[in-house]
Design a protein around this motif. Structure first.
Motif, PDB file in Angstrom:
ATOM      1  N   ARG A 198       0.811  -1.222   0.000  1.00 24.69           N
ATOM      2  CA  ARG A 198       0.000   0.000   0.000  1.00 24.69           C
ATOM      3  C   ARG A 198       0.846   1.275   0.000  1.00 24.69           C
ATOM      4  N   ILE A 199       2.069   1.185   0.497  1.00 21.30           N
ATOM      5  CA  ILE A 199       2.898   2.378   0.667  1.00 21.30           C
ATOM      6  C   ILE A 199       3.094   3.148  -0.641  1.00 21.30           C
ATOM      7  N   PRO A 200       3.476   2.505  -1.752  1.00 18.89           N
ATOM      8  CA  PRO A 200       3.673   3.272  -2.987  1.00 18.89           C
ATOM      9  C   PRO A 200       2.407   4.004  -3.444  1.00 18.89           C
ATOM     10  N   PHE A 201       1.249   3.399  -3.226  1.00 26.28           N
ATOM     11  CA  PHE A 201      -0.005   4.040  -3.638  1.00 26.28           C
ATOM     12  C   PHE A 201      -0.330   5.242  -2.762  1.00 26.28           C
ATOM     13  N   LEU A 202      -0.134   5.117  -1.472  1.00 31.92           N
ATOM     14  CA  LEU A 202      -0.462   6.211  -0.557  1.00 31.92           C
ATOM     15  C   LEU A 202       0.492   7.389  -0.711  1.00 31.92           C
ATOM     16  N   LEU A 203       1.739   7.109  -1.108  1.00 31.07           N
ATOM     17  CA  LEU A 203       2.707   8.193  -1.314  1.00 31.07           C
ATOM     18  C   LEU A 203       2.323   9.115  -2.470  1.00 31.07           C
ATOM     19  N   SER A 204       1.413   8.671  -3.319  1.00 31.38           N
ATOM     20  CA  SER A 204       0.997   9.512  -4.442  1.00 31.38           C
ATOM     21  C   SER A 204       0.325  10.789  -3.970  1.00 31.38           C
ATOM     22  N   ALA A 205      -0.196  10.813  -2.735  1.00 32.19           N
ATOM     23  CA  ALA A 205      -0.827  12.025  -2.211  1.00 32.19           C
ATOM     24  C   ALA A 205       0.164  13.179  -2.142  1.00 32.19           C
ATOM     25  N   VAL A 206       1.397  12.881  -1.754  1.00 34.76           N
ATOM     26  CA  VAL A 206       2.427  13.918  -1.687  1.00 34.76           C
ATOM     27  C   VAL A 206       2.791  14.401  -3.086  1.00 34.76           C
ATOM     28  N   LEU A 207       2.970  13.461  -3.996  1.00 38.03           N
ATOM     29  CA  LEU A 207       3.367  13.813  -5.355  1.00 38.03           C
ATOM     30  C   LEU A 207       2.288  14.612  -6.070  1.00 38.03           C
ATOM     31  N   ILE A 208       1.042  14.265  -5.852  1.00 37.47           N
ATOM     32  CA  ILE A 208      -0.041  14.969  -6.538  1.00 37.47           C
ATOM     33  C   ILE A 208      -0.115  16.424  -6.101  1.00 37.47           C
ATOM     34  N   ALA A 209       0.151  16.680  -4.826  1.00 36.02           N
ATOM     35  CA  ALA A 209       0.133  18.058  -4.336  1.00 36.02           C
ATOM     36  C   ALA A 209       1.206  18.897  -5.037  1.00 36.02           C
ATOM     37  N   VAL A 210       2.390  18.322  -5.211  1.00 35.69           N
ATOM     38  CA  VAL A 210       3.471  19.031  -5.905  1.00 35.69           C
ATOM     39  C   VAL A 210       3.094  19.291  -7.356  1.00 35.69           C
ATOM     40  N   GLY A 211       2.550  18.271  -8.024  1.00 36.71           N
ATOM     41  CA  GLY A 211       2.182  18.425  -9.423  1.00 36.71           C
ATOM     42  C   GLY A 211       1.101  19.466  -9.644  1.00 36.71           C
ATOM     43  N   LEU A 212       0.094  19.484  -8.791  1.00 32.24           N
ATOM     44  CA  LEU A 212      -0.981  20.467  -8.934  1.00 32.24           C
ATOM     45  C   LEU A 212      -0.472  21.879  -8.690  1.00 32.24           C
ATOM     46  N   PHE A 213       0.390  22.041  -7.704  1.00 33.60           N
ATOM     47  CA  PHE A 213       0.945  23.371  -7.414  1.00 33.60           C
ATOM     48  C   PHE A 213       1.645  23.943  -8.643  1.00 33.60           C
ATOM     49  N   ILE A 214       2.428  23.115  -9.316  1.00 33.49           N
ATOM     50  CA  ILE A 214       3.168  23.589 -10.489  1.00 33.49           C
ATOM     51  C   ILE A 214       2.243  23.842 -11.663  1.00 33.49           C
ATOM     52  N   ARG A 215       1.277  22.961 -11.890  1.00 34.13           N
ATOM     53  CA  ARG A 215       0.411  23.110 -13.060  1.00 34.13           C
ATOM     54  C   ARG A 215      -0.549  24.286 -12.933  1.00 34.13           C
ATOM     55  N   PHE A 216      -0.948  24.616 -11.720  1.00 37.48           N
ATOM     56  CA  PHE A 216      -1.834  25.775 -11.550  1.00 37.48           C
ATOM     57  C   PHE A 216      -1.142  27.069 -11.943  1.00 37.48           C
ATOM     58  N   LYS A 217       0.188  27.073 -11.976  1.00 35.53           N
ATOM     59  CA  LYS A 217       0.930  28.268 -12.347  1.00 35.53           C
ATOM     60  C   LYS A 217       1.101  28.424 -13.864  1.00 35.53           C
ATOM     61  N   LEU A 218       0.668  27.428 -14.633  1.00 35.58           N
ATOM     62  CA  LEU A 218       0.798  27.495 -16.072  1.00 35.58           C
ATOM     63  C   LEU A 218      -0.120  28.552 -16.683  1.00 35.58           C
ATOM     64  N   THR A 219       0.305  29.107 -17.819  1.00 35.95           N
ATOM     65  CA  THR A 219      -0.566  29.933 -18.653  1.00 35.95           C
ATOM     66  C   THR A 219      -0.766  29.205 -19.976  1.00 35.95           C
TER      67      THR A 219
END
Length: 462
Positions: A198-219
Motif C-alpha cells: 500500500r505504501i507506494p499508492f499512498l505516497l501519491s498524495a504527496v506527489l499529486i500536491a506538488v504536481g498540482l501546485f506547479i500546473r496551476f501556475k501554467l498559462t
C-alpha cells in the motif's frame, strides 16, 4: 474547462522563462501521473493476483486476472483522449491538464486504501476495476496535453529538446515507482502482502500536491493563443471555427493520425517488455530475484532520463524520422537477446540489456514522439490528434501484458512468441516513421492546414 485568455509573452526573455516553466510543469506532472500508472503495473505483476484474485491451484491465474484489470484501464484511455482533447483544443490546455492530474492522483491514493478480497469478497476486485478505469480515463488526456505545453512553448529550433521533458517525466515516474517497490519488496512476505504494497499508492498524495501546485501556475501556450486570435479576427473558413476538433482531425489529418498510431504501437509494445512483461517472465520462469529485475528497470529508467532529452535534442538537428528509425532498429535487434539473457539467469547481463533496451531502444523513439506527433497536426486539432494517436493503440497495448502472460503459460515459459510479436510491432512503427513527413522545421502556428510538407519559412518580428 474554459480558461481566461492570458497575455502573450512580451519579449524573448519572457518567452524563454515561460518555456522553461512549461517544460518543468510537463515533466513534474507527467512524472506524477506515470508514477501512479507504473505502480499499478508493478503491483499487478507482484501482488495483486494473490490479494484480489487468489487461486491456490495455480498462482499464474491470479497474475493473469490482475493483468486483465491492468488492461481494462487502457480501454478508458481513448475516451479520455477524445474528451480532454476536445476541451484542450477548444478552450485551452491548462484546465485539461489539471483535471487529469487530479483524477489520476485520487484514484491511485484510493487503491492504497482498498480492502482486499479476503476482507470484502468480490467487491474488492470490482472496486479495483472502477479505480483502474478512472486512472485510464485520466491518462488518456494527460500525455497529449503535457506534450503540447512543452512543444508549443519551445523556442525556435528546440521543440525536440523541450518536447522530451514529458518523456523524461515518464522515466522519473518509473524510477520512483520501481525503486519504491524494490524497497517494499525487501519486506518479509507477510508484511509485504499485509500492508507494504500500500505504501507506494499512498505516497501519491504527496506527489499529486506538488504536481498540482506547479500546473496551476501554467498559462496558455502562445501557439494556442495565436490560433484563437486568428480564428476570431482573420478571415477563416466558418466551418473550421465551428467544427469539432475530432471531426476536423478525421477530415484533414487521417494519414498523419494513422502513421502516428503505428509508430506509437511499436514503441509501446516494446516498452512493456521492459516495464512489466520482463518482470513477470523473470518471476515465474527464471531464478533471477524480482528485486534485481526491479533494480535493473530503475537503473535503465534513470539512464533514460538523460537519453530521452538527448534524442529529442538530436532530432532537432538530424530530424525526427531518423532518430525514431534508429530506436526501432535497436529494439528489433535487442528483443530476442533480452529474453535469452533472462532465461539464462545471467544477472549482470540482465542489467546491461535493460539499460540498452530502455535507454536507447525506447529512448530514441519515445523521446521524439511529443515533437514528432505534435508537428503532424494543426493547432486546433493537435491535442485531440496527439491523444488519439497515443491512446487508440493503447486498447491493444493494454491487453499485451495479459496476452503475453497467457502465451507464457501456454508455452510453459517459452518467450519466443512474445519476442516475435514485439519485433513485428517494431517493424510497423519503423515503416510508419519512414512514410511520415519530416517535421522538425514545420510551422506550429498553422490553424487548419493538413500535414506539413515544406520547411517553415522565416518569420518577421511582430
Amino acid at each position: 474547462m474554459a480558461q481566461p485568455a492570458t497575455a502573450a509573452p512580451s519579449g524573448e526573455h519572457e518567452r524563454t522563462r515561460l518555456a522553461k516553466r512549461a517544460a518543468v510543469a510537463s515533466l513534474v506532472g507527467t512524472a506524477v501521473e506515470w508514477y501512479d500508472y507504473f505502480i499499478f503495473g508493478t503491483a499487478a505483476a507482484l501482488v495483486f493476483g494473490d490479494l484480489f484474485f487468489p487461486n491456490e491451484d495455480d498462482p499464474i491465474i491470479g497474475t493473469l486476472s490482475a493483468f486483465a484489470v491492468f488492461g481494462v484501464g487502457f480501454f478508458a484511455r481513448p475516451v479520455g483522449g477524445v474528451i480532454f482533447g476536445h476541451f484542450g483544443d477548444k478552450f485551452g490546455r491548462k484546465a485539461a491538464l489539471v483535471t487529469t492530474l487530479m483524477m489520476m492522483g485520487v484514484s491511485t491514493f484510493l487503491i492504497g486504501l482498498l480492502p482486499t478480497t479476503e476482507h470484502i469478497g468480490v467487491w474488492a476486485p470490482i472496486l479495483l476495476v472502477v479505480l483502474r478505469l478512472v486512472q485510464g480515463f485520466g491518462v488518456g488526456g494527460e500525455w497529449g496535453g503535457a506534450s503540447l505545453v512543452a512543444v508549443e512553448y519551445a523556442p525556435e529550433g528546440r521543440r525536440g529538446a523541450y518536447g522530451s521533458f514529458p518523456q523524461v517525466g515518464n522515466a522519473v515516474g518509473l524510477v520512483l515507482s520501481t525503486s519504491i517497490f524494490a524497497l517494499v519488496s525487501l519486506l518479509p512476505e507477510d508484511d509485504l502482502m499485509a500492508w507494504g504494497w500500500r505504501i507506494p499508492f499512498l505516497l501519491s498524495a504527496v506527489l499529486i500536491a506538488v504536481g498540482l501546485f506547479i500546473r496551476f501556475k501554467l498559462t496558455e501556450t502562445p501557439t494556442f493563443q495565436a490560433a484563437q486570435e486568428q480564428l476570431e479576427h482573420e478571415v477563416v473558413e466558418v466551418e473550421a471555427k465551428e467544427r469539432m476538433p475530432i471531426a476536423e482531425l478525421f477530415r484533414r489529418f487521417k494519414k498523419p493520425l494513422l502513421l502516428a498510431m503505428g509508430m506509437r504501437l511499436g514503441e509501446a509494445v516494446f516498452g512493456y517488455i521492459i516495464l512489466t512483461i520482463g518482470l513477470t517472465f523473470a518471476k515465474n520462469y527464471t531464478d533471477i530475484p524480482s528485486t534485481h529485475v526491479l533494480v535493473a528497470s530503475t537503473i535503465a529508467a534513470a539512464i533514460a532520463i538523460y537519453s530521452y532529452y538527448y534524442f529529442g535534442k538530436l532530432s532537432d538537428r538530424i530530424g525526427r524520422r531518423t532518430v525514431f528509425i534508429l530506436g526501432s532498429l535497436v529494439g528489433i535487434v535487442v528483443t530476442f537477446p533480452f529474453f535469452w539473457i533472462l532465461d539464462a539467469d545471467a544477472l549482470v547481463l540482465t542489467y546491461v540489456v535493460y539499460a540498452v533496451a530502455y535507454a536507447i531502444g525506447v529512448g530514441a523513439v519515445y523521446g521524439v514522439e511529443p515533437a514528432f506527433f505534435a508537428e503532424l497536426f494543426s493547432t486546433k486539432t493537435r491535442y485531440t490528434g496527439l491523444s488519439l494517436a497515443a491512446q487508440i493503440p493503447s486498447v491493444l497495448i493494454g491487453l499485451w501484458p495479459l496476452a503475453s502472460t497467457a502465451l507464457l503459460a501456454a508455452t510453459d515459459g517459452d518467450p519466443w512468441p512474445i519476442a516475435l510479436i514485439t519485433v513485428i510491432a517494431l517493424l510497423i512503427g519503423l515503416v510508419c516513421a519512414a512514410l511520415a513527413p519530416e517535421t522538425n522545421r514545420t510551422d506550429m502556428n498553422r490553424v487548419g492546414e493538413p500535414e506539413p510538407t515544406k520547411p517553415e519559412p522565416a518569420k518577421e518580428e511582430r
